[in-house]
Design an enzyme around this catalytic site. Structure first.
Site, PDB file in Angstrom:
ATOM      1  CG  HIS A   1      -0.150   0.102   2.718  1.00 17.40           C
ATOM      2  ND1 HIS A   1       0.339   1.364   3.200  1.00 17.40           N
ATOM      3  CD2 HIS A   1       0.131  -0.989   3.317  1.00 17.40           C
ATOM      4  CE1 HIS A   1       0.833   1.003   4.226  1.00 17.40           C
ATOM      5  NE2 HIS A   1       0.674  -0.293   4.542  1.00 17.40           N
TER       6      HIS A   1
ATOM      7  CB  CYS B   1       1.157  -4.056   5.517  1.00 15.19           C
ATOM      8  SG  CYS B   1      -0.418  -5.025   5.774  1.00 15.19           S
TER       9      CYS B   1
END
Length: 557
Positions: A422, A441
């Site tokens: 992301h 992440c």
């Protein structure tokens, strides 16, 4: 794991017509025992998967697999050369292969001994097919928390075995089953540089003296050139004047220096000379072996296009046509919230994503600012005035926008870890050299360019992406074709010339792999499937013959 005391099972076996290479129906009783035990050995030779071997022989109609010397010799040669892939010849029963490859060795065996030899040879073949396609080790057994891979398909392994034995050249078939990616070949090339240096220990060291650099002349230059050639850093075209330090030799010196962690200035001073005279670094060889093994865990049957996240190097690469087409810096998980290693499929993007606060963070909140909203977990509706720390009742959600924790886009490949790639509003962190900073992440430095490249075949150009981002509405966009995404934890990689780059083992995962890599493997984790039915012919007592099977799990049946 050490073998337990020999136990229990004497299977009735015989060879009705050994000269034709067919085992009798009595083989079925042994294969039934194979189906019942996870770990077995035949005369001290452990079987990787008795159940897979059973199906292999059932598909052959209970016929012996090994009757000609050429396949045995080819398999022996592969085993003996397996160190070039980071294995050890012992991984493939090399001593047994040597014994059975001798002229007349198989023909001299009768009854159960002949059948036992056939089973041992088939297990060596199964191991080679398994280890080179999927890796020697089960990554989940090494670390269940941070490694993911599904159980392996027995059908693929059995097909490899049949194909190898039916091919005109067993070695060519096994080497050509699938295309190994360039980053595996590069690291394998680095291993050859280091392993080849072992053969040079007996050579006289190059003499010392003044620094050798561009323009230097003399016998020492010629000796340097020859030593670099022996180490695998030779020039493409032999020079007319080997005693002259030319540009090609300077580049060969730089390649050697880069491959050994030295300053790549192209000159040979005392430090470079010392490494040339003692180029064997066993710790680097071990590091290469560890990472070749890791690569094998996820590399099987990769298409030409995929996403490669190099976690330990804090980089992500978009591969097109089996070459790196684009790269970007990334931020990965901290040591206490590591980014796991697995392979999945990137199938869609989310523009203007919302962000749901992890429970671990939510517990620390006492008041929610107007940047967040509360969602009742029971009704799925937005509420006001609730207690944000009551994580069992409420979810804390951040609305889309430039300050959203996920930025303006996230890249989705559903997995049990809830890990994805992301954007991030914290751009300054990409300037750090060590970027293990996230909660697991992968944050992408150039997410808009990444999105544009991923969607270029989906009728989404940059203008269309930007038009969505100008608003506040969340939009889900599918890729025209899902792409494999590989999250690799690699503490060593190499360039196309085999020059090694070693990274810090920030997660401390190397020791467990190194320890397991040098141990014998007792079994493989095979996916459940419906095995073929076994023959039910009753053994004929007049044809009794037996093979000793040993359970390796220490449990009586």
């Amino acid at each position: 794991m050490k073998a337990s005391l020999p136990l229990v099972l004497l299977s009735w076996l015989t060879l009705m017509t050994p000269a034709t290479g067919r085992a009798s129906e009595l083989l079925a009783s042994t294969l039934e025992a194979f189906r019942e035990s996870r770990t077995l050995a035949i005369d001290g030779v452990p079987l990787l998967s008795a159940a897979v071997l059973a199906d292999f022989y059932v598909q052959r109609g209970y016929s012996l697999a090994w009757s000609k010397p050429a396949p045995i010799e080819a398999l022996l040669e592969l085993a003996e050369q397996s160190d070039t892939e980071g294995f050890r010849p012992e991984d493939f029963h090399v001593d047994r292969l040597r014994a059975l490859s001798r002229p007349g060795a198989l023909d001299a065996l009768q009854g159960a001994a002949r059948l036992a030899a056939d089973l041992q040879l088939s297990d060596a073949l199964l191991r080679y097919a398994h280890h080179t396609r999927y890796g020697k080790l089960d990554p989940v057994a090494i670390d269940r928390k941070w490694n993911d891979r599904a159980p392996l398909p027995a059908e693929r392994l059995i097909a490899d075995m049949h194909g190898a034995l039916e091919a005109g050249d067993l070695a060519d078939f096994l080497d050509g089953r699938f295309q190994k990616p360039f980053w595996y070949q590069d690291l394998k090339r680095a291993l050859s540089h280091y392993a080849g240096a072992r053969q040079l220990k007996a050579l006289e060291p190059l003499p010392g003296g003044s620094v050798l650099s561009l323009g230097s002349r003399g016998e020492r230059v010629a000796q340097l050139r020859e030593r670099l050639r022996l180490l695998g850093y030779s020039e493409r075209t032999p020079p007319d004047r080997p005693e002259t330090f030319d540009a090609a030799l300077s580049e060969a010196v730089r390649a050697f220096q880069r491959g050994h962690g030295l300053g790549a200035d192209g000159a040979v001073g005392p430090q470079t000379l010392a490494v040339i005279n003692d180029p064997v670094d066993e710790s680097r060889i071990e590091r290469i072996r560890i990472n070749l093994e890791r690569m094998r865990w996820l590399y099987e049957d990769l298409p030409p296009d995929y996403v490669f996240v190099d976690v330990a190097d804090y980089m992500a690469h978009l591969v097109r046509g089996r070459e790196i087409a684009w790269s970007t810096r990334v931020i990965v998980g901290k040591e206490d919230s590591q980014t796991p290693m697995f392979r999945d499929r990137l199938d869609h993007l989310v523009l203007n994503p919302t962000w749901t606060m992890p429970v671990s963070i939510q517990k620390t909140f006492t008041k929610v600012s107007d940047k967040y909203i509360l969602i009742d977990r029971r009704t799925g509706r937005r509420v006001s005035g609730g207690n944000a720390t009551d994580y069992k009742r409420y979810r804390v959600v951040q609305q889309p926008g430039p300050d959203n924790a996920l930025g303006r886009v996230k890249f989705m490949f559903p997995n049990r870890h809830a890990v994805y790639m992301h954007d991030t509003p914290s751009k300054a962190l990409f300037g750090r050299s060590a970027r293990a900073l996230s909660h697991g992440c992968v944050r992408v430095q150039n997410p808009m360019k990444f999105a544009e490249l991923l969607l270029e075949e989906s009728s989404w150009d940059r203008a269309r992406i930007d038009s969505v981002l100008e608003g506040a509405k969340t939009r889900y966009v599918n890729l025209s074709e899902p792409l494999p995404v590989l999250l690799y934890y690699l503490t060593a990689r190499a360039d196309a010339e085999g020059n090694l780059r070693v990274r810090r083992d920030v997660y401390g995962r190397d020791p467990a792999v190194a320890e397991a890599l040098d141990q014998p493997v007792q079994r493989a984790r095979i996916a459940a499937y419906e095995f073929l039915p076994l023959a039910t012919t009753a053994p004929d007592p007049a044809l009794e013959s037996s093979v000793r099977l040993t359970r390796l799990d220490g449990r009586e049946r």
